[in-house]
Design a protein around this motif. Structure first.
Motif, PDB file in Angstrom:
ATOM      1  N   VAL A 237     -15.143   9.500 -24.113  1.00 16.66           N
ATOM      2  CA  VAL A 237     -14.448  10.197 -25.029  1.00 16.66           C
ATOM      3  C   VAL A 237     -13.456   9.095 -25.805  1.00 16.66           C
ATOM      4  CG1 VAL A 237     -12.578  11.938 -25.556  1.00 16.66           C
ATOM      5  CG2 VAL A 237     -14.528  12.400 -23.907  1.00 16.66           C
ATOM      6  N   LEU A 238     -12.672   8.164 -25.202  1.00 18.05           N
ATOM      7  CA  LEU A 238     -11.864   7.346 -25.509  1.00 18.05           C
ATOM      8  C   LEU A 238     -12.513   6.589 -26.661  1.00 18.05           C
ATOM      9  CD1 LEU A 238      -9.476   6.284 -22.476  1.00 18.05           C
ATOM     10  CD2 LEU A 238      -8.777   7.484 -24.667  1.00 18.05           C
ATOM     11  N   ILE A 239     -13.463   6.041 -26.279  1.00 23.79           N
ATOM     12  CA  ILE A 239     -14.238   5.001 -27.106  1.00 23.79           C
ATOM     13  C   ILE A 239     -14.807   5.594 -28.236  1.00 23.79           C
ATOM     14  CG2 ILE A 239     -16.161   3.558 -27.497  1.00 23.79           C
ATOM     15  CD1 ILE A 239     -15.593   2.455 -24.599  1.00 23.79           C
ATOM     16  N   TYR A 240     -15.344   7.106 -28.042  1.00 22.41           N
ATOM     17  CA  TYR A 240     -15.854   7.783 -29.109  1.00 22.41           C
ATOM     18  C   TYR A 240     -14.906   8.353 -30.173  1.00 22.41           C
ATOM     19  CZ  TYR A 240     -18.770  11.007 -31.708  1.00 22.41           C
ATOM     20  OH  TYR A 240     -19.211  11.704 -32.678  1.00 22.41           O
TER      21      TYR A 240
ATOM     22  N   GLN B  22     -20.591   2.347 -19.656  1.00 25.02           N
ATOM     23  CA  GLN B  22     -19.371   2.853 -19.191  1.00 25.02           C
ATOM     24  C   GLN B  22     -19.362   2.711 -17.627  1.00 25.02           C
ATOM     25  OE1 GLN B  22     -17.068   4.006 -21.104  1.00 25.02           O
ATOM     26  NE2 GLN B  22     -15.401   4.180 -19.463  1.00 25.02           N
ATOM     27  N   GLY B  23     -20.506   3.016 -16.887  1.00 21.51           N
ATOM     28  CA  GLY B  23     -20.691   2.705 -15.519  1.00 21.51           C
ATOM     29  C   GLY B  23     -20.522   1.334 -15.122  1.00 21.51           C
ATOM     30  N   GLU B  24     -20.895   0.207 -16.080  1.00 24.13           N
ATOM     31  CA  GLU B  24     -20.761  -1.072 -15.848  1.00 24.13           C
ATOM     32  C   GLU B  24     -19.271  -1.476 -15.976  1.00 24.13           C
ATOM     33  OE1 GLU B  24     -23.400   0.205 -16.862  1.00 24.13           O
ATOM     34  OE2 GLU B  24     -25.058  -0.574 -15.613  1.00 24.13           O
ATOM     35  N   LEU B  25     -18.461  -0.888 -16.874  1.00 24.88           N
ATOM     36  CA  LEU B  25     -17.126  -1.281 -16.951  1.00 24.88           C
ATOM     37  C   LEU B  25     -16.446  -0.777 -15.655  1.00 24.88           C
ATOM     38  CD1 LEU B  25     -16.163  -0.244 -20.745  1.00 24.88           C
ATOM     39  CD2 LEU B  25     -16.262  -2.507 -19.716  1.00 24.88           C
ATOM     40  N   MET B  26     -16.776   0.334 -15.154  1.00 27.45           N
ATOM     41  CA  MET B  26     -16.317   0.867 -13.877  1.00 27.45           C
ATOM     42  C   MET B  26     -16.600  -0.226 -12.928  1.00 27.45           C
ATOM     43  SD  MET B  26     -17.604   4.733 -14.129  1.00 27.45           S
ATOM     44  CE  MET B  26     -17.438   4.838 -12.465  1.00 27.45           C
ATOM     45  N   MET B  27     -17.751  -0.578 -12.824  1.00 30.00           N
ATOM     46  CA  MET B  27     -18.200  -1.586 -11.694  1.00 30.00           C
ATOM     47  C   MET B  27     -17.313  -2.920 -11.889  1.00 30.00           C
ATOM     48  SD  MET B  27     -21.801  -2.812 -11.197  1.00 30.00           S
ATOM     49  CE  MET B  27     -22.405  -3.809 -12.677  1.00 30.00           C
ATOM     50  N   PHE B  28     -16.933  -3.431 -13.123  1.00 26.45           N
ATOM     51  CA  PHE B  28     -16.192  -4.557 -13.389  1.00 26.45           C
ATOM     52  C   PHE B  28     -15.110  -4.532 -12.659  1.00 26.45           C
ATOM     53  CE2 PHE B  28     -17.987  -8.458 -15.340  1.00 26.45           C
ATOM     54  CZ  PHE B  28     -19.219  -8.102 -15.325  1.00 26.45           C
ATOM     55  N   GLY B  29     -14.277  -3.369 -13.049  1.00 28.20           N
ATOM     56  CA  GLY B  29     -13.051  -3.103 -12.664  1.00 28.20           C
ATOM     57  C   GLY B  29     -12.959  -2.946 -11.012  1.00 28.20           C
TER      58      GLY B  29
ATOM     59  N   GLY C 293     -11.996  -5.320 -21.836  1.00 28.46           N
ATOM     60  CA  GLY C 293     -12.447  -4.395 -22.893  1.00 28.46           C
ATOM     61  C   GLY C 293     -12.174  -5.044 -24.031  1.00 28.46           C
ATOM     62  N   ALA C 294     -11.372  -5.783 -24.562  1.00 30.54           N
ATOM     63  CA  ALA C 294     -10.971  -6.540 -25.862  1.00 30.54           C
ATOM     64  C   ALA C 294     -11.797  -7.515 -26.141  1.00 30.54           C
ATOM     65  CB  ALA C 294      -9.450  -6.881 -25.795  1.00 30.54           C
TER      66      ALA C 294
ATOM     67  N   SER D  70      -9.027   0.350 -28.633  1.00 29.26           N
ATOM     68  CA  SER D  70      -9.615   1.590 -27.811  1.00 29.26           C
ATOM     69  C   SER D  70     -10.428   1.067 -26.637  1.00 29.26           C
ATOM     70  CB  SER D  70     -10.584   2.242 -28.954  1.00 29.26           C
ATOM     71  OG  SER D  70     -11.365   1.622 -29.319  1.00 29.26           O
ATOM     72  N   TRP D  71     -11.156  -0.188 -26.971  1.00 31.66           N
ATOM     73  CA  TRP D  71     -11.956  -0.685 -25.854  1.00 31.66           C
ATOM     74  C   TRP D  71     -11.179  -1.315 -24.783  1.00 31.66           C
ATOM     75  CZ3 TRP D  71     -17.203  -1.139 -24.736  1.00 31.66           C
ATOM     76  CH2 TRP D  71     -18.139  -0.505 -25.656  1.00 31.66           C
ATOM     77  N   ALA D  72     -10.114  -1.556 -25.249  1.00 35.45           N
ATOM     78  CA  ALA D  72      -9.313  -2.160 -23.974  1.00 35.45           C
ATOM     79  C   ALA D  72      -8.733  -1.125 -23.097  1.00 35.45           C
ATOM     80  CB  ALA D  72      -8.126  -3.189 -24.603  1.00 35.45           C
ATOM     81  N   ILE D  73      -8.419  -0.086 -23.788  1.00 32.59           N
ATOM     82  CA  ILE D  73      -7.792   1.326 -22.893  1.00 32.59           C
ATOM     83  C   ILE D  73      -9.037   1.770 -22.183  1.00 32.59           C
ATOM     84  CG2 ILE D  73      -6.880   3.435 -23.106  1.00 32.59           C
ATOM     85  CD1 ILE D  73      -5.316   2.537 -25.842  1.00 32.59           C
ATOM     86  N   ALA D  74     -10.169   2.030 -22.972  1.00 30.51           N
ATOM     87  CA  ALA D  74     -11.365   2.510 -22.283  1.00 30.51           C
ATOM     88  C   ALA D  74     -11.715   1.616 -20.996  1.00 30.51           C
ATOM     89  CB  ALA D  74     -12.445   2.578 -23.039  1.00 30.51           C
ATOM     90  N   ALA D  75     -11.741   0.456 -21.091  1.00 28.95           N
ATOM     91  CA  ALA D  75     -12.228  -0.332 -19.878  1.00 28.95           C
ATOM     92  C   ALA D  75     -10.968  -0.204 -18.870  1.00 28.95           C
ATOM     93  CB  ALA D  75     -12.095  -1.892 -20.524  1.00 28.95           C
ATOM     94  N   LEU D  76      -9.825  -0.001 -19.213  1.00 27.58           N
ATOM     95  CA  LEU D  76      -8.762   0.032 -18.149  1.00 27.58           C
ATOM     96  C   LEU D  76      -9.100   1.536 -17.671  1.00 27.58           C
ATOM     97  CD1 LEU D  76      -5.114  -0.587 -18.335  1.00 27.58           C
ATOM     98  CD2 LEU D  76      -5.417   1.715 -18.073  1.00 27.58           C
ATOM     99  N   THR D  77      -9.282   2.442 -18.332  1.00 27.01           N
ATOM    100  CA  THR D  77      -9.834   3.885 -17.432  1.00 27.01           C
ATOM    101  C   THR D  77     -10.962   3.699 -16.712  1.00 27.01           C
ATOM    102  OG1 THR D  77      -9.339   4.757 -19.710  1.00 27.01           O
ATOM    103  CG2 THR D  77     -10.035   6.382 -18.121  1.00 27.01           C
ATOM    104  N   ALA D  78     -11.867   2.880 -17.198  1.00 25.40           N
ATOM    105  CA  ALA D  78     -13.133   2.688 -16.260  1.00 25.40           C
ATOM    106  C   ALA D  78     -12.637   2.128 -15.075  1.00 25.40           C
ATOM    107  CB  ALA D  78     -14.159   2.018 -17.207  1.00 25.40           C
TER     108      ALA D  78
END
Lengths: 294, 422, 349
Positions: A26-29, A39-46, A76-77, A192-200
């Motif tokens: 939702v954040l990115i959209y 999104q799943g891969e961003l989670m994996m990286f985190g 994310g950035a 927004s991507w930075a924040i989404a990556a953080l959430t992920a």
């Protein structure tokens, strides 16, 4: 009745985690109008970066999480700057394809660095469970649910009351209009991507703490919540949370009470539900209805 | 505008190079293969649709084990001097890619045996191998592949039914409650998961237990509360989980949280992973996994295990063995077992028709004459043998258990009760 | 299509002809000769690769009609390929139908089920439609893997061989011709559909469906037609896969497969008939190259062992990303620009 209560409570707790994952979509959209399938891969990286800090560098877990967050922001950035920046103004499908390309590339990088063997965090949440009447709820799930709700509140406040949040909403609504009133789209997208990556990353760490890490199954958690994100509406934060909880509940309740329909109904139920809802309400339950002009 | 033209042309050239580069490299590879100098004895060609990358990449050690065995066999002098050439390609568990690789190798070389990865690929290859008369040296897995015995299909290690029933037999030996044990099964809905249900139910009365609950349980599930509750409500004594280290750990944790501790939890060989006790966070104590091999680090007194550990270190640059990581060699041994099968068949065939004249037909006939083949290098598994009605290399298994947070061997190889229908 | 100087349209049929100049005729004939003689001089490896290419071209052509022309994004195309494959398999093995009768059936059934899943497209658009098609992917594969009595469940079922008269399409050599002829027919049909009234309506709907409706194009009818044709082609592709693979399991029809179909189309270039062809060929060659690379890296120097497992992901991911950054309109568009700059050189303005 005990079984029912137990399943509902578990469903709510696991659902909150799904809600947090859905929030990333939702954040990115909301900020850029992009459906990020990676999104799943961003989670994996985190999750793996936290693993590097906490296990490989032997830093206490909570400090490791604190260190992971800025790294996730940076990732994310960087993704936005070097990949998504080129997609401004491109058709929808190219943007989706870009996130798919990112998804595959990120899987590759994670496999390269961390291999395919499962990895484990040190014991993060206490394994004991708390009993309320006949219902057992483990501290793990409580923590996961608590963290998810905490982040949701922060995002609701962010989008409603802060300037950056409002600017993001404006950009998502109409890029050209936003440009014309002096908003730097690039800056907004990057944020927004930075924040989404953080959430992920937070979602990834929670899931990693629940079931352990491996490079092959993480992406599936991202796709699992996709139907419910759409159910709530792609641009609705409460929708994401309610959607996440809904999928947690179906996963737990459907096999128990709809098992007679055949096994595996819990995987299908969200899709059938979302199809019905979308036909009745094309923008999801809470999504913004757009008026189209030519 | 001139700049635009230059840009257009340069990008065009880049794209053309990008498009033709793979072609050029692919072509140049073909040339290399023909440059091999002819040797005194003709090479024996075997093929493999390997699994190295992709979503099932965690199973790559199977491929490394197979390749290392072949490399070692060649270093030991091959089959009476004839070297074995392995043609392999990464097929990512994908049926279409496996078939393309098979079509390529079976047409280009005089293959005697082919090895596929994955149930779907093996089932598709079985038919083609039978048509072309090439031995399908399968990695043991689903009982559907070798039961009933197909003419050209040979399995190198026990299938899931053998292991599961071996473990169930052990469980019943330990059972002293004086009543019929109640068994619950948790399985994912795929060939891997479904292959054990039939055999476990079939042997219920023979071994003295009853199956009271079957629950679907995804390999990537985040929680297993509904499964745990179902097992608890049905008062299950023994839980058989067909899963991976991760999924079994999730189930163990959730059963523990619900205050339900079954008498015994049994898993397949995938559970025997060094990370499992940690994944299950203490609740994995006492979990039993069956496995048909001797492994490192538990069985370092076994000479062949010692031998292969050193070989893996020599060949695989620390990916299979590393000093700090307690790697457990289950998958690697699985790959080695295919090598043992091929060596057994090829040696028998060489004794019958001579190393220079080994054909797929000769290999197939020879394999059926193999009885109790065992060398110093194959000591990580029992002796193997086949008969016209039994194409499974051996039907023994052993058990390991989590004790104090590490996997400990609890018995040696013993025969599983699973019997092939004659 | 821009034509060289001196080519004048004298009649309507001349104007609508696909092949116009002598050079084009020459190239077409040369291309057909190359394609028909390909199995005689190519290695067995490339023949089997090309069979995959031809079958994928049919499937991706369907997706191009649905997504590239009509603008209805689909993330569930592999499910319709699965329907086609299973229809052919079941009709041929259970009912003993000949392949030639089962194949059109596969297309029709796949097309009709496609229309059912296309129904929500009247009301939902864009990303929301992605979910409707994603639902198709999951629901269809779920049914296939659970309907044990019909589809063999997770263990799948085997498929008989294709016969024509007394001839069996058993080897890759003969199957190459079967796949190629169907693919060429599919390309021709797609090309002609795209420039008919239907194709023009699709383009109008893709560009702006409200505007199209105002102009008198019935969006509902043409969207459903797009779903029908898109899934019909997918069904035919599946019908050709089944007897080639000889064995079907639900595992073969994954979401990643659907994603790859989109990838073929985007890299090749959406909204053109050349696009899917170029995309499929490019990605397949890249795929072969990375598979070779894995073999070379793993047998050559073990230093790369960690990288080997990731190599195919990395190469693929980078290929898609670089293409989208440097040539977002695909290979087909690049090809057009090369042709134009060649034609106009040295006075390009």
């Amino acid at each position: 009745m005990d079984t029912f209560l137990q399943l509902v409570v578990t469903g709510l707790a696991v659902g909150a985690t799904y809600g947090l994952i859905a929030l990333g979509f939702v954040l990115i959209y909301k900020a850029s109008g992009v459906l990020n399938l990676a999104q799943g891969e961003l989670m994996m990286f985190g999750a793996y970066i936290c693993f590097v800090f906490s296990v490989q560098a032997n830093i206490p877990f909570y400090a490791a999480v604190a260190l992971t967050l800025p790294v996730a922001l940076l990732i994310g950035a960087v993704i936005e700057r070097f990949f998504l920046r080129y997609m401004i103004g491109q058709p929808l499908i190219s943007v989706i394809m870009m996130t798919i390309g990112l998804m595959i590339l990120m899987r590759g990088i994670a496999t390269w660095i961390w291999g395919t063997e499962p990895k484990v965090y040190p014991q993060v949440f206490p394994q004991e469970s708390m009993s309320i009447g006949s219902v057992n709820i483990s501290y793990e799930y409580l923590w996961a649910a608590g963290l998810s709700i905490f982040f949701v509140l922060i995002y609701i406040i962010f989008f409603r009351f802060t300037k950056s949040g409002l600017v993001m909403r404006a950009t998502s609504d109409d890029e050209h209009a936003a440009l014309s009133i002096g908003i730097s789209i690039k800056k907004v997208l990057s944020q927004s991507w930075a924040i989404a990556a953080l959430t992920a990353a937070v979602g990834g760490i929670i899931i990693g703490a629940l079931v352990g890490l491996d490079t092959t199954s993480f992406p599936q958690y991202g796709l699992k919540v996709l139907p419910v994100v759409l159910l709530g509406g792609l641009d609705s934060i409460p929708g994401a949370i309610i959607g996440g909880i809904l999928i947690g509940l179906t996963e737990n309740l459907v096999p128990e009470y709809l098992g007679f329909l055949g096994g595996g109904m819990e995987e299908l139920a969200p899709y059938i539900l979302v199809l019905i809802v979308l036909i009745v309400r094309p923008h999801g339950l809470f999504g913004l209805k757009r008026i189209e002009r030519i | 505008m001139g700049r635009t033209l230059v840009k257009t042309l340069s990008i065009s050239i880049l794209v053309i190079i990008l498009m033709t580069l793979p072609l050029l490299i692919a072509c140049s590879d073909d040339d290399e293969k023909t440059e091999n100098a002819p040797e005194e004895l003709p090479d024996i060609h075997v093929g493999m649709s390997a699994l190295v990358t992709g979503p099932y990449g965690a199973y790559a050690p199977i491929t490394w084990g197979y390749l290392d065995y072949m490399k070692d066999l060649n270093e030991r002098g091959g089959i009476d001097g004839a070297q074995i050439e392995v043609h392999w390609k990464d097929c990512q568990y994908d049926v279409a890619q496996s078939i393309a690789a098979y079509a390529d190798y079976s047409k280009s070389y005089d293959l005697v045996a082919f090895t596929g990865m994955g149930t779907g690929a093996n089932l598709a290859l079985a038919e083609r191998c039978a048509e072309d008369g090439i031995v399908l040296a399968a990695i043991g897995g689903e009982p559907e592949l070798i039961w009933p015995a197909q003419e050209w299909v040979f399995a190198s290690s026990p299938n899931h039914a053998i292991g599961a029933l071996g473990a169930m037999q052990y469980a019943m030996e330990q059972w002293d409650e004086g009543r019929v044990a109640r068994v619950g099964i948790a399985y994912p809905n795929n060939p891997f998961g479904q292959s054990i249900i039939g055999p476990i139910e079939e042997y219920a009365s023979e071994l003295g237990y009853e199956v009271v609950e079957k629950q679907e349980f995804e390999l990537t599930a985040l929680d297993a509360v509904s499964q745990s509750l179902a097992f608890r409500d049905d008062e299950v004594d023994i839980v058989y989980v067909q899963g991976t280290a991760k999924s079994v750990a999730v189930l163990c944790k959730d059963m523990d949280r619900q205050g339900f501790i079954p008498k015994m939890v049994i898993g397949p060989l995938h559970v025997i992973h060094p990370a499992f006790p940690e994944l299950a966070a203490g609740t994995g104590e006492g979990v039993i996994g069956w496995n048909p091999f001797y492994l490192w680090p538990q069985d370092m007194d076994n000479e062949s295990v010692q031998y292969w550990r050193d070989k893996a270190l020599e060949y695989s640059s620390g990916d299979i063995v590393s000093e700090e990581d307690p790697y457990m060699s289950m998958l690697y041994m699985w790959g080695l077992s295919v090598g043992v099968l091929l060596e057994a068949g090829l040696r028998e065939a060489a004794a019958e028709v001579g190393a220079a004249n080994i054909t797929a037909e000769a290999l197939r006939n020879a394999l059926e004459n193999v009885t109790n083949f065992k060398t110093g290098n194959s000591g990580f598994q029992p002796g193997i043998g086949f008969s016209p009605s039994n194409h499974e290399a051996y039907s023994a298994t052993s058990l390991m258990q989590v004790q104090d947070g590490v996997w400990v061997r609890i018995n040696n190889m013993f025969e599983s009760p699973w019997k092939f229908a004659e | 299509m821009r034509l060289p100087c001196g080519i004048i349209n004298k009649s309507y049929s001349q104007d609508t002809a696909i092949v116009r100049t002598n050079l084009q005729w020459l190239l077409l004939v040369l291309a057909l000769i190359t394609l028909f003689t390909f199995p005689y001089w190519a290695s067995p490896h490339w023949i089997s690769v090309m069979i995959g290419v031809w079958i994928s071209i049919i499937g991706v052509m369907g997706l191009t009609l649905l997504t590239g022309y009509a603008g209805q994004l689909s993330l569930g195309h592999m499910a319709f390929v699965a329907i086609g494959a299973y229809t052919v398999a079941i009709l041929m093995s259970d009912l003993n139908w000949p392949f030639w009768a089962a194949l059109p059936c596969a297309g029709m059934i796949s097309g009709c089920i496609g229309v059912i899943f296309g129904l929500p497209s009247l009301r939902i658009k864009g990303f929301y439609l992605v979910i409707a098609t994603l639902a198709a992917q999951f629901i269809i594969v779920h049914i296939i893997s659970r309907w044990d009595s019909l589809t063999g469940g997770v263990f799948g079922l085997s498929v008989p061989k294709v016969t024509l008269g007394g001839f069996e399409f058993k080897s890759d050599f003969s199957y190459y011709f079967l796949a190629m002829i169907f693919a060429l027919i599919a390309i021709l049909i797609a090309k002609n559909l795209s420039r008919s009234r239907i194709g023009r309506s699709w383009i109008a709907i893709r560009d702006n469906d409200i505007a199209a409706e105002i102009m008198g194009v019935d969006p509902f009818k043409y969207k459903l037609l797009a779903f029908f044709f898109g899934c019909f082609f997918a069904g035919i592709a599946g019908g050709l896969w089944a007897p080639y693979l000889r064995y079907l399991t639900p595992e073969q029809f994954t979401l990643m497969g659907s994603v790859w179909y989109l990838g073929y189309m985007v890299i090749g270039g959406m909204g053109s008939i050349m696009g899917p062809i170029a995309g499929v060929i490019f990605i397949t060659i890249l795929d072969e190259f990375t598979a070779e690379m894995v073999t070379d890296l793993a047998t050559g120097s073990p230093v790369f062992a960690g990288f080997v497992q990731a190599s195919r992901y990395i190469v693929f991911g980078l290929a898609i990303i670089l293409f989208l950054i440097f040539e977002p309109r695909g290979i087909a568009h690049r090809w057009e620009r090369i042709k134009n700059s060649y034609r106009l050189w040295p006075f390009s303005y």
